[in-house]
Design a protein around this motif. Structure first.
Motif, PDB file in Angstrom:
ATOM      1  N   LYS A  42       5.493 -11.295   2.000  1.00  0.00           N
ATOM      2  CA  LYS A  42       5.514 -10.190   2.361  1.00  0.00           C
ATOM      3  C   LYS A  42       6.205  -9.914   3.582  1.00  0.00           C
ATOM      4  CE  LYS A  42       0.516 -10.141   0.821  1.00  0.00           C
ATOM      5  NZ  LYS A  42      -0.871 -10.171   1.169  1.00  0.00           N
ATOM      6  N   ASP A  43       7.331  -9.488   3.408  1.00  0.00           N
ATOM      7  CA  ASP A  43       8.474  -9.414   4.185  1.00  0.00           C
ATOM      8  C   ASP A  43       8.000  -8.521   5.451  1.00  0.00           C
ATOM      9  OD1 ASP A  43       9.893 -10.653   2.379  1.00  0.00           O
ATOM     10  OD2 ASP A  43      11.300  -9.001   2.076  1.00  0.00           O
ATOM     11  N   GLU A  44       7.650  -7.476   5.310  1.00  0.00           N
ATOM     12  CA  GLU A  44       7.389  -6.353   6.237  1.00  0.00           C
ATOM     13  C   GLU A  44       6.138  -6.666   7.045  1.00  0.00           C
ATOM     14  OE1 GLU A  44       9.089  -3.775   7.138  1.00  0.00           O
ATOM     15  OE2 GLU A  44      10.466  -4.370   5.434  1.00  0.00           O
ATOM     16  N   LYS A  47       7.264  -9.268   9.342  1.00  0.00           N
ATOM     17  CA  LYS A  47       8.257  -8.557  10.502  1.00  0.00           C
ATOM     18  C   LYS A  47       7.420  -8.028  11.432  1.00  0.00           C
ATOM     19  CE  LYS A  47      12.345  -7.608   7.686  1.00  0.00           C
ATOM     20  NZ  LYS A  47      13.111  -6.730   6.907  1.00  0.00           N
ATOM     21  N   ASN A  48       6.052  -7.517  11.066  1.00  0.00           N
ATOM     22  CA  ASN A  48       5.342  -6.845  12.072  1.00  0.00           C
ATOM     23  C   ASN A  48       4.038  -7.794  12.682  1.00  0.00           C
ATOM     24  OD1 ASN A  48       5.960  -3.538  12.081  1.00  0.00           O
ATOM     25  ND2 ASN A  48       6.012  -4.420  10.056  1.00  0.00           N
ATOM     26  N   THR A  54      11.705 -11.365  13.423  1.00  0.00           N
ATOM     27  CA  THR A  54      11.992 -10.588  12.252  1.00  0.00           C
ATOM     28  C   THR A  54      12.224 -11.725  10.966  1.00  0.00           C
ATOM     29  OG1 THR A  54      13.675  -9.131  11.239  1.00  0.00           O
ATOM     30  CG2 THR A  54      14.657 -10.906  12.576  1.00  0.00           C
ATOM     31  N   ASP A 510      -0.433   4.437   2.172  1.00  0.00           N
ATOM     32  CA  ASP A 510       0.634   3.481   2.746  1.00  0.00           C
ATOM     33  C   ASP A 510      -0.018   2.657   3.611  1.00  0.00           C
ATOM     34  OD1 ASP A 510       2.733   2.458   4.502  1.00  0.00           O
ATOM     35  OD2 ASP A 510       3.816   3.857   3.429  1.00  0.00           O
ATOM     36  N   ALA A 512       1.191   0.128   5.244  1.00  0.00           N
ATOM     37  CA  ALA A 512       1.448  -0.072   6.679  1.00  0.00           C
ATOM     38  C   ALA A 512       0.678   0.659   7.839  1.00  0.00           C
ATOM     39  CB  ALA A 512       3.303   0.311   6.749  1.00  0.00           C
TER      40      ALA A 512
END
Length: 640
Positions: A42-44, A47-48, A54, A510, A512
């Motif tokens: 899960k890249d995002e 990153k968060n 990152t 969404d 995010a």
């Protein structure tokens, strides 16, 4: 388990779990995973994640950038995932040959970079002391016991590089590490070196006698069971041992299939050494030595053609190569030249790049108004001074784009200066400010050190100057004077910017927004296509597509109002903005109008998250309990 256990659990979960991990290594700032299926990661989310700078994918690796404390995180990730970091699958890599080669080189060199840097710094210190001795400060010469002791400490890893690489390459290719050490040690054995074979032959046959055999067109002074033996010099070599270890790993794999388990412990190493080393000495070593000599000659030819062009190109692109891990295609060549020849100019043009990056971050520190991003600058500057620029690149300059380009320009200018002055490195390993000692010759000549210091100044002045003169942080407001009672404020009330149905944030379509990654807040399903200011403040960001607006209140609250989902694809159709970026607004001022029906007819939802993006600055964010809300009704209360 260490103090990063929670972070380690999040990382393991979001790379697809321990079952999805083939192998794990780390460098100075990154965890480098080899995953069975990168699509499970899960890249995002990563990153968060707090503690993660990152995520990068390069050279067949899934790289999670952590920062300077990556060894501690690495240890906890190993513990959480139940892995040792060693795997016989470690050398397997998806992608093209170039990606696999980069993965192999980085996997072999990264484990001992710390020791290599330390050794390089000791050699640099020794050279500095010789230089100071020539100034008459004290008695320190290359024949003194002090020099000999420090030289032995600093030079050992370079002289016995095949032993070190024998161990790390064995772990990379799945060979028994102890067998890898023996392979490396055999390559350093004095009597099998080319110079030793030639000397023995010359002593016996005379100084003018020609070599009696040849192989690959090279002189061979001995035979091994009738096969001509080219005696290359492997002490301090870099690349040949990696290829011999790769071959030995295949012999081990085959031997394990045919040797009974009860005797594998000693028979398998016996066969590996008996087969791999002779073939390594007779074929692999000479061939790889020829190829690496040709590659080095290619770099030398380019430098000879135009040192200035070489310095500009390498200095400009060095940070880009670092981002993708492609610098590992050049670093081994520099190490090889230093260990074999005592000097190298291959990496000279890159020396100023890290200081250019650091200077740009320093300039950004003075211009940033986002206090969270500004807080990242001091540690990134300190890290950059010691040659580790990933925190600066990923966390600060690259997201802003233009400052990163300025750092590339500054790196190119410093690279040009270094190369036209023919600065030569006499050791490798020292990073950042310690790298200046790499340019002091063993006899104490410090010309290169002084020029490298000037290059640091050039990189710093150009990077800092370009950023201060031409970069403006358009995503944040200018400095504001807080009201006199700001220190007394204990809460801040946000009124609703829209009329409509109020829903919890976790109902957002969404993820995010729904998971609170961007901050805490609510979702409004508008019944009126009008957004008004929810407090007195400034328009921080007005997106060109008009579908989202960022505000900052006079007391420092940062608010994002995102009208609809995926409405960025409408390119501003059905939206009209009534303010622009940088405008001051009062509570209730009209900000944006939009056509609800037309947006829905185009196939988009108009659900609108209203998010406090700096939620971490508050003790709590309290949402209104109303079901239907009008503009200017109390929507959120932030508790300080």
């Amino acid at each position: 388990m260490g103090k990063y256990e929670d972070l380690a659990k999040k990382i393991v979960d979001n790379v697809g779990g321990s079952d999805n991990i083939n192998s794990l290594t780390h460098c100075i700032t990154r965890l480098r995973f080899k995953l069975k299926d990168e699509n499970k990661a899960k890249d995002e989310v990563l990153k968060n994640t707090d503690g993660v700078v990152t995520v990068m994918k390069s050279g067949g690796q899934y790289q999670v950038v952590i920062g300077n404390h990556v060894p501690d995180v690495y240890a906890d990730v190993q513990s959480v995932a139940g892995i040792s970091g060693e795997s016989e699958d470690a050398a397997k890599s998806d992608g093209n040959i170039f990606n696999r080669l980069i993965d192999i080189l980085s996997g072999c060199f990264q484990p001992f970079l710390g020791a290599l840097a330390a050794a390089g710094m000791i050699k640099g210190l020794n050279a500095l002391l010789v230089f100071l001795g020539t100034l008459g400060w004290f008695n320190y010469t290359v024949t003194s016991g002090n020099y000999l002791m420090l030289n032995a400490i600093g030079d050992a890893i370079f002289m016995f590089m095949p032993v070190v690489l024998g161990f790390t390459a064995a772990k990379k290719f799945g060979l028994n590490p102890m067998v890898g050490i023996v392979v490396g040690a055999a390559m350093c054995y004095p009597t099998v070196q080319g110079t030793a074979l030639q000397a023995a032959f010359t002593e016996a046959a005379g100084a003018n006698a020609a070599a009696p055999y040849s192989l690959f067109g090279l002189p061979a002074y001995e035979r091994f069971f009738g096969i001509p033996w080219v005696g290359a010099n492997y002490t301090s070599s870099v690349v040949p041992v990696i290829f011999i270890i790769a071959f030995a790993a295949q012999i081990q794999k085959l031997a394990k299939k045919i040797i009974p388990t009860v005797v594998q412990n000693f028979v398998v190493p016996f066969l590996v050494l008996l087969i791999a080393l002779p073939i390594g000495f007779l074929v692999i070593g000479p061939v790889i030595s020829i190829l690496t000599d040709l590659l080095s000659a290619g770099f030398q030819a380019l430098m000879a053609f135009s040192p200035a062009l070489y310095g500009v190109v390498l200095g400009f692109f060095w940070q880009v190569l670092v981002i993708f891990g492609l610098h590992w295609s050049i670093v081994p060549l520099a190490i090889m030249q230093v260990t074999m020849n005592g000097s190298s100019m291959i990496l000279t043009g890159t020396f100023g790049a890290s200081f250019a990056q650091t200077a740009v971050v320093l300039a950004m520190y003075f211009k940033l108004k986002d206090k969270n991003l500004k807080a990242l600058c001091p540690p990134a500057i300190i890290s950059g001074l010691f040659g580790v620029t990933e925190p600066a690149i990923y966390g600060i300059t690259l997201p802003k784009k233009t400052p990163f380009v300025f750092s590339m320009i500054a790196g190119a200018v410093s690279g040009l200066f270094l190369m036209i002055n023919q600065v030569t490195a006499f050791t490798s390993g020292g990073l950042g400010i310690f790298g200046i000692f790499n340019y002091i010759s063993p006899d104490g000549n410090a010309r290169g050190m002084w020029i490298s210091l000037i290059a640091i100044g050039i990189a710093g002045v150009v990077g800092f100057g370009l950023t201060m003169a031409f970069w403006k942080d358009k995503t944040v407001v200018a400095d504001q004077e807080l009201p006199e009672n700001a220190a007394k404020i204990r809460k801040e009330v946000v009124t609703s910017p829209l009329e409509g149905q109020l829903m919890p944030l976790d109902t957002a379509s969404d993820q995010a927004f729904a998971q609170g990654i961007l901050g805490r807040g609510v979702v409004i399903h508008p019944t009126k296509g009008e957004v008004v200011a929810p407090f007195d403040g400034t328009v921080m960001t007005m997106f060109p597509t008009k579908h989202a607006i960022g505000l900052v209140s006079d007391h420092g609250m940062e608010l994002l109002i995102h009208i609809g989902m995926d409405t960025v694809q409408l390119n501003g159709n059905f939206f009209e903005n009534h303010v622009k970026q940088g405008d001051k607004v009062k509570r209730g001022d009209k900000l944006v109008s939009f056509d609800i029906q037309e947006i829905r007819n185009a196939g988009y939802s108009v659900e609108t998250p209203v998010i406090v993006t700096n939620s971490a600055d508050y003790l709590d964010i309290v949402e209104s309990d109303k079901k239907e809300i009008n503009d200017n009704d109390e929507l959120l209360t932030a508790v300080l």
